[in-house]
Scaffold this motif. Structure first.
Motif, short mmCIF file in Angstrom:
data_model
loop_
_atom_site.label_atom_id
_atom_site.label_comp_id
_atom_site.label_asym_id
_atom_site.label_seq_id
_atom_site.Cartn_x
_atom_site.Cartn_y
_atom_site.Cartn_z
N LEU A 93 15.75 70.00 14.40
CA LEU A 93 14.91 69.49 13.31
C LEU A 93 15.14 67.99 13.12
O LEU A 93 14.19 67.23 12.90
CB LEU A 93 15.23 70.23 12.00
CG LEU A 93 14.54 71.56 11.77
CD1 LEU A 93 15.08 72.21 10.51
CD2 LEU A 93 13.03 71.37 11.66
N ALA A 94 16.39 67.57 13.20
CA ALA A 94 16.70 66.15 13.05
C ALA A 94 16.07 65.34 14.18
O ALA A 94 15.51 64.26 13.95
CB ALA A 94 18.21 65.95 13.03
N SER A 130 23.07 63.27 7.31
CA SER A 130 24.07 62.71 6.41
C SER A 130 25.11 63.76 6.07
O SER A 130 24.88 64.96 6.25
CB SER A 130 23.39 62.23 5.13
OG SER A 130 22.73 63.31 4.50
N PRO A 131 26.28 63.35 5.58
CA PRO A 131 27.33 64.33 5.26
C PRO A 131 26.88 65.43 4.31
O PRO A 131 27.29 66.59 4.45
CB PRO A 131 28.44 63.46 4.65
CG PRO A 131 28.25 62.12 5.28
CD PRO A 131 26.76 61.96 5.42
N GLY A 132 26.03 65.08 3.35
CA GLY A 132 25.56 66.09 2.40
C GLY A 132 24.29 66.80 2.84
O GLY A 132 23.79 67.67 2.12
N ARG A 133 23.75 66.41 3.97
CA ARG A 133 22.54 67.01 4.56
C ARG A 133 21.32 66.94 3.63
O ARG A 133 20.44 67.79 3.67
CB ARG A 133 22.80 68.46 4.98
CG ARG A 133 23.96 68.64 5.95
CD ARG A 133 23.93 69.99 6.63
NE ARG A 133 24.06 71.09 5.68
CZ ARG A 133 24.03 72.38 6.04
NH1 ARG A 133 23.83 72.72 7.29
NH2 ARG A 133 24.18 73.33 5.14
N GLU A 134 21.28 65.89 2.80
CA GLU A 134 20.19 65.78 1.83
C GLU A 134 18.79 65.84 2.45
O GLU A 134 17.89 66.47 1.88
CB GLU A 134 20.35 64.49 1.02
CG GLU A 134 21.53 64.47 0.06
CD GLU A 134 22.82 64.00 0.71
OE1 GLU A 134 23.82 63.83 0.00
OE2 GLU A 134 22.83 63.79 1.95
N PRO A 150 13.99 72.14 3.85
CA PRO A 150 13.82 73.18 4.87
C PRO A 150 14.88 74.27 4.82
O PRO A 150 14.56 75.46 5.04
CB PRO A 150 13.87 72.42 6.20
CG PRO A 150 14.37 71.07 5.88
CD PRO A 150 14.05 70.79 4.46
N LEU A 151 16.12 73.92 4.51
CA LEU A 151 17.16 74.94 4.42
C LEU A 151 16.86 75.92 3.30
O LEU A 151 16.93 77.15 3.48
CB LEU A 151 18.53 74.28 4.20
CG LEU A 151 19.09 73.46 5.37
CD1 LEU A 151 20.33 72.69 4.92
CD2 LEU A 151 19.43 74.35 6.56
N GLN A 169 28.42 74.56 0.88
CA GLN A 169 27.01 74.27 0.60
C GLN A 169 26.13 75.41 1.11
O GLN A 169 25.17 75.82 0.46
CB GLN A 169 26.62 72.96 1.27
CG GLN A 169 25.18 72.52 0.97
CD GLN A 169 24.76 71.37 1.86
OE1 GLN A 169 24.69 71.51 3.08
NE2 GLN A 169 24.47 70.22 1.23
N GLY A 170 26.46 75.93 2.29
CA GLY A 170 25.69 77.05 2.84
C GLY A 170 25.75 78.28 1.97
O GLY A 170 24.75 78.99 1.79
N VAL A 171 26.92 78.57 1.40
CA VAL A 171 27.06 79.68 0.46
C VAL A 171 26.16 79.45 -0.75
O VAL A 171 25.46 80.35 -1.21
CB VAL A 171 28.53 79.85 0.02
CG1 VAL A 171 28.64 80.87 -1.11
CG2 VAL A 171 29.38 80.29 1.21
#
Length: 291
Positions: A156-157, A165-169, A174-175, A209-211
């Protein structure tokens, strides 16, 4: 155990072309082993990797681990042969890359027609079109073998140009949308890999974050990530205790027919009971919870 309640905290990619890695996977503490024929295998090794994956699936020895094979896409020179061979071997699931819509899901489902009934179809969510068509793709589960989404954030990236980014902002939308679509149609869903192999602090952050997003677990590229991933995605002891209390409260004779209860000072509705059943099943399957 129902498929929905099966633990999938950690799903470790292993190149099927590497016999030592495949053998090592049989003893690792992962919930899912993904034998990879796609990204981890060079073109001139694709045919040998396919044969090795078939042999590994047939040989078994993976114990409680779910065995999944990621094949090459149908529009590649190897996809059709991969699907035919892996379908005959009958792993727990076949993971297919770069789906763009429900028509792709249907095509892969047809390609797996000869597979055992217990072989599921998992799809990578890693294209822009897949994000735009999430609900239709997830709805394909009603008429196909589809049971799980697997996020492919790296692709996707690459396609979007978004920075990881570290926080995947850049990927929050999409997540989150993928989780919503998966849950709307009863699918499992796994988060994408963590690229920084040695940065375990960052790994724990993205696992948590995934949880929070609602993922069942995370795909991984290195065995050193297993302990953190398993620990974070294992339901906490306090959560399990409350879940058991909710189940017991709704099962009590005096509460039959009630849609909402007060359990240990908190509101519990029937939806919480259903969540509690799944959570306790996962906790029981993995043999405990972190404090």
């Amino acid at each position: 155990m129902s498929l929905a309640a099966r633990p999938r905290r950690s799903a470790l990619y292993m190149p099927a072309s590497n016999p030592r890695a495949v053998e090592k996977a049989r003893g690792l503490d992962c919930d899912v082993v993904i034998l990879d024929l796609e990204d981890a295998v060079l073109p001139d090794a694709k045919a040998a990797a396919r044969e090795a994956a078939v042999a590994a699936v047939r040989a078994g020895g993976f114990g409680r681990r779910e065995v999944v094979v990621r094949v090459n896409a149908l529009d590649t020179p190897w996809g059709e042969a991969d699907l035919a061979a892996i379908a005959a071997a009958g792993p727990d699931a076949v993971l297919v890359p770069k789906v763009r819509g429900s028509e792709d899901v249907a095509a892969y489902d047809r390609a797996l027609a000869a597979a055992p009934a217990g072989t599921a179809l998992w799809v990578m969510i890693e294209t822009g079109l897949a994000i735009l068509r999430l609900e239709a793709i997830a709805a394909s589960a009603q008429v196909t073998r589809l049971t799980a989404f697997v996020m492919g954030v790296n692709d996707l990236a690459k396609e979007t140009g978004a920075r990881q980014s570290p926080g995947r902002e850049p990927f929050w939308a999409p997540l989150s949308l993928a989780v919503i679509a998966a849950r709307a149609h009863g699918l499992a869903i796994l988060d994408g890999v963590h690229n920084e192999i040695d940065d375990l602090v960052a790994l724990e952050t993205v696992c948590r974050q995934g949880v929070d997003f609602g993922f069942d677990g995370k795909t991984l590229i290195h065995p050193s990530h297993l302990e953190i991933c398993n620990r974070v995605f294992t339901p906490a002891a306090a959560e399990v205790a409350w879940a058991r209390a909710v189940i017991a409260a709704f099962a009590a004779p005096e509460n039959q027919g009630k849609g909402a209860l007060r359990v240990e000072g908190r509101l519990a509705e029937l939806l919480h009971r259903d969540q509690a059943v799944k959570l306790t099943a996962v906790a029981d399957a993995v043999g405990g919870s972190p404090a």
